[in-house]
Design a protein around this motif. Sequence first.
Motif, mmCIF file in Angstrom:
data_model
loop_
_atom_site.group_PDB
_atom_site.id
_atom_site.type_symbol
_atom_site.label_atom_id
_atom_site.label_comp_id
_atom_site.label_asym_id
_atom_site.label_seq_id
_atom_site.Cartn_x
_atom_site.Cartn_y
_atom_site.Cartn_z
ATOM 1 N N PHE A 20 0.816 -1.216 0.000
ATOM 2 C CA PHE A 20 0.000 0.000 0.000
ATOM 3 C C PHE A 20 0.854 1.273 0.000
ATOM 4 O O PHE A 20 0.320 2.373 -0.087
ATOM 5 N N SER A 21 2.184 1.114 0.105
ATOM 6 C CA SER A 21 3.064 2.282 0.204
ATOM 7 C C SER A 21 3.023 3.142 -1.054
ATOM 8 O O SER A 21 3.059 4.374 -0.983
ATOM 9 N N GLY A 22 2.950 2.488 -2.221
ATOM 10 C CA GLY A 22 2.947 3.245 -3.471
ATOM 11 C C GLY A 22 1.757 4.178 -3.579
ATOM 12 O O GLY A 22 1.903 5.357 -3.936
ATOM 13 N N ASN A 23 0.564 3.674 -3.258
ATOM 14 C CA ASN A 23 -0.634 4.517 -3.311
ATOM 15 C C ASN A 23 -0.547 5.669 -2.314
ATOM 16 O O ASN A 23 -1.003 6.791 -2.595
ATOM 17 N N LEU A 24 0.029 5.397 -1.144
ATOM 18 C CA LEU A 24 0.168 6.440 -0.122
ATOM 19 C C LEU A 24 1.099 7.548 -0.589
ATOM 20 O O LEU A 24 0.828 8.737 -0.384
ATOM 21 N N MET A 25 2.199 7.166 -1.256
ATOM 22 C CA MET A 25 3.133 8.166 -1.783
ATOM 23 C C MET A 25 2.477 9.001 -2.877
ATOM 24 O O MET A 25 2.726 10.197 -3.003
ATOM 25 N N GLU A 26 1.634 8.349 -3.683
ATOM 26 C CA GLU A 26 0.918 9.077 -4.737
ATOM 27 C C GLU A 26 -0.028 10.117 -4.153
ATOM 28 O O GLU A 26 -0.162 11.227 -4.670
ATOM 29 N N ARG A 27 -0.699 9.761 -3.074
ATOM 30 C CA ARG A 27 -1.716 10.636 -2.488
ATOM 31 C C ARG A 27 -1.118 11.758 -1.648
ATOM 32 O O ARG A 27 -1.584 12.894 -1.688
ATOM 33 N N PHE A 61 4.816 -4.272 16.360
ATOM 34 C CA PHE A 61 3.893 -4.176 15.225
ATOM 35 C C PHE A 61 3.873 -2.748 14.674
ATOM 36 O O PHE A 61 3.966 -2.535 13.459
ATOM 37 N N MET A 62 3.761 -1.768 15.572
ATOM 38 C CA MET A 62 3.757 -0.361 15.149
ATOM 39 C C MET A 62 5.087 0.018 14.490
ATOM 40 O O MET A 62 5.107 0.733 13.475
ATOM 41 N N HIS A 63 6.176 -0.481 15.053
ATOM 42 C CA HIS A 63 7.499 -0.177 14.498
ATOM 43 C C HIS A 63 7.635 -0.755 13.091
ATOM 44 O O HIS A 63 8.238 -0.139 12.203
ATOM 45 N N GLY A 64 7.051 -1.943 12.878
ATOM 46 C CA GLY A 64 7.103 -2.569 11.567
ATOM 47 C C GLY A 64 6.347 -1.788 10.512
ATOM 48 O O GLY A 64 6.784 -1.699 9.359
ATOM 49 N N VAL A 65 5.216 -1.208 10.875
ATOM 50 C CA VAL A 65 4.445 -0.388 9.938
ATOM 51 C C VAL A 65 5.289 0.815 9.494
ATOM 52 O O VAL A 65 5.394 1.114 8.295
ATOM 53 N N ALA A 66 5.890 1.508 10.471
ATOM 54 C CA ALA A 66 6.731 2.667 10.148
ATOM 55 C C ALA A 66 7.931 2.236 9.311
ATOM 56 O O ALA A 66 8.302 2.905 8.339
ATOM 57 N N PHE A 67 8.534 1.106 9.660
ATOM 58 C CA PHE A 67 9.710 0.605 8.947
ATOM 59 C C PHE A 67 9.363 0.237 7.508
ATOM 60 O O PHE A 67 10.111 0.566 6.579
ATOM 61 N N GLY A 68 8.232 -0.445 7.300
ATOM 62 C CA GLY A 68 7.819 -0.827 5.960
ATOM 63 C C GLY A 68 7.589 0.375 5.058
ATOM 64 O O GLY A 68 8.035 0.411 3.907
ATOM 65 N N LEU A 69 6.880 1.380 5.579
ATOM 66 C CA LEU A 69 6.654 2.611 4.821
ATOM 67 C C LEU A 69 7.962 3.335 4.520
ATOM 68 O O LEU A 69 8.205 3.792 3.403
ATOM 69 N N LEU A 70 8.798 3.435 5.554
ATOM 70 C CA LEU A 70 10.034 4.212 5.439
ATOM 71 C C LEU A 70 10.999 3.588 4.433
ATOM 72 O O LEU A 70 11.535 4.286 3.561
ATOM 73 N N THR A 71 11.213 2.277 4.530
ATOM 74 C CA THR A 71 12.192 1.645 3.643
ATOM 75 C C THR A 71 11.707 1.597 2.198
ATOM 76 O O THR A 71 12.514 1.706 1.268
ATOM 77 N N THR A 72 10.403 1.453 1.994
ATOM 78 C CA THR A 72 9.868 1.505 0.627
ATOM 79 C C THR A 72 10.046 2.899 0.037
ATOM 80 O O THR A 72 10.427 3.054 -1.127
ATOM 81 N N THR A 73 9.816 3.907 0.858
ATOM 82 C CA THR A 73 9.920 5.297 0.382
ATOM 83 C C THR A 73 11.362 5.688 0.097
ATOM 84 O O THR A 73 11.644 6.351 -0.904
ATOM 85 N N THR A 74 12.292 5.282 0.965
ATOM 86 C CA THR A 74 13.707 5.635 0.733
ATOM 87 C C THR A 74 14.208 5.020 -0.569
ATOM 88 O O THR A 74 14.922 5.677 -1.337
ATOM 89 N N SER A 75 13.852 3.759 -0.827
ATOM 90 C CA SER A 75 14.291 3.104 -2.068
ATOM 91 C C SER A 75 13.698 3.790 -3.291
ATOM 92 O O SER A 75 14.388 3.980 -4.307
ATOM 93 N N THR A 76 12.433 4.193 -3.196
ATOM 94 C CA THR A 76 11.775 4.873 -4.322
ATOM 95 C C THR A 76 12.415 6.223 -4.598
ATOM 96 O O THR A 76 12.690 6.576 -5.753
#
Length: 404
Positions: A66-73, A108-123
């Motif tokens: 879902f990170s891609g859609n969030l970055m778009e919005r 669990f909360m840390h994983g959500v932030a980590f997933g968003l953050l690492t996807t965004t940094t790579s993009t």
Amino acid sequence: MTTNKQPIWTKNFLSISFLSLLVFITFYTLLTTLPIYVIYSLEGTEAQAGLVVTMMLLSSILVRPFSGNLMERLGKRNVLIGSTIAFAVISLGYIWVEQFVPLMILRFMHGVAFGLLTTTTSTIAADILPVERKGEGLGYFTLFMNMAIVIGPFFGLTLIQLISFQQLFITLSILVVFSVLCAMLVKLKNVGIPALSTAKKKLSIHDFFEFKAVPVSIISALVAFAYAGILSFISVYSVEIGLGHLSGYFFLVFAFMMLLTRPYLGRLFDQRGPQIVIIPCLITFSAGFIILSVAAESPWLFLIAAGVIGVGYGSLLPFLLSLSIKTIPPSRNGHGTSTFFTLYDSGVAAGSFLLGLMVPYIGFSNLYIFLAGLVLAIAVVFYLYQKHMEARKNNEKKQGSRAC
């Protein structure tokens, strides 16, 4: 005639690279020290120690599609800064959590932030690099992540020999403050919130996964399952066999052998094909597990196992990723990479949890013998997969020649 190359080492690229380094150092430090914290400070079980690793990986896996859609919005820079601040704030929570259930919620909360953050940094890293030097630049960017694999475990496992876990968590909290500063330094064009298209696009599963990359990605998930036995439990195993003071050096030797052999193996992979490299790497990986299983109270065997595993496992990830990308058209590279890492992370998560359940019944020594057998089975599966792909290509060539 010489041409001026566009620079790679811009302020933006350095900022996003150091941000990635700091985040992954924090991630790998916690990944290798929290199992010890759960067992020896919270008086938890080996299964709970594995679950504390699995929980963060699980939530990061869930959020990535879902990170891609969030970055778009919201805009890439906004998601970058927001997820970095969230990652830093949640990191502070470890200082005060002293019970297992609140720790799991925090993970669990840390994983959500980590997933968003690492996807965004790579993009963003891919976006800010010049087109003609993108491959070179992304190679440097991933090098920062590889450095964190060494620095994080060594840093954490060395520090817990000298300071308390609370002091370690405070140190990591200070570290992630600098990651927020790095995020603030990243400046992108059109940083505002993008205008949303009025035309609604119908989402399908192909927007999240590339099915042609699945077979190799499943093999990578099995490899990751086995590697979870190292990543999640080597620190606990080293304490159990009286070599806790060497646990940090395990990853140092592992990384040294990985970096020493990867250039040669990479050239061999390009020149001779995947089978000639990947199968010997899997066999070497299996041998490392066997050495590790008999390393009780032997510092030399413990470190030799680290080196052998570094040679065997160290190059499997980039080789399998390259192989999976080759099976799909260039226009689907992003989806293929996402599919690969989703399954790879799932393998680590499943391994951390399931192997943690096994340890109380069979012990660490037998666990590593089991993983040695699993890796040999993976080598057989990979061999059969390659034979199937070769037969398929030959059939396609025959059909093509008949059509002509």
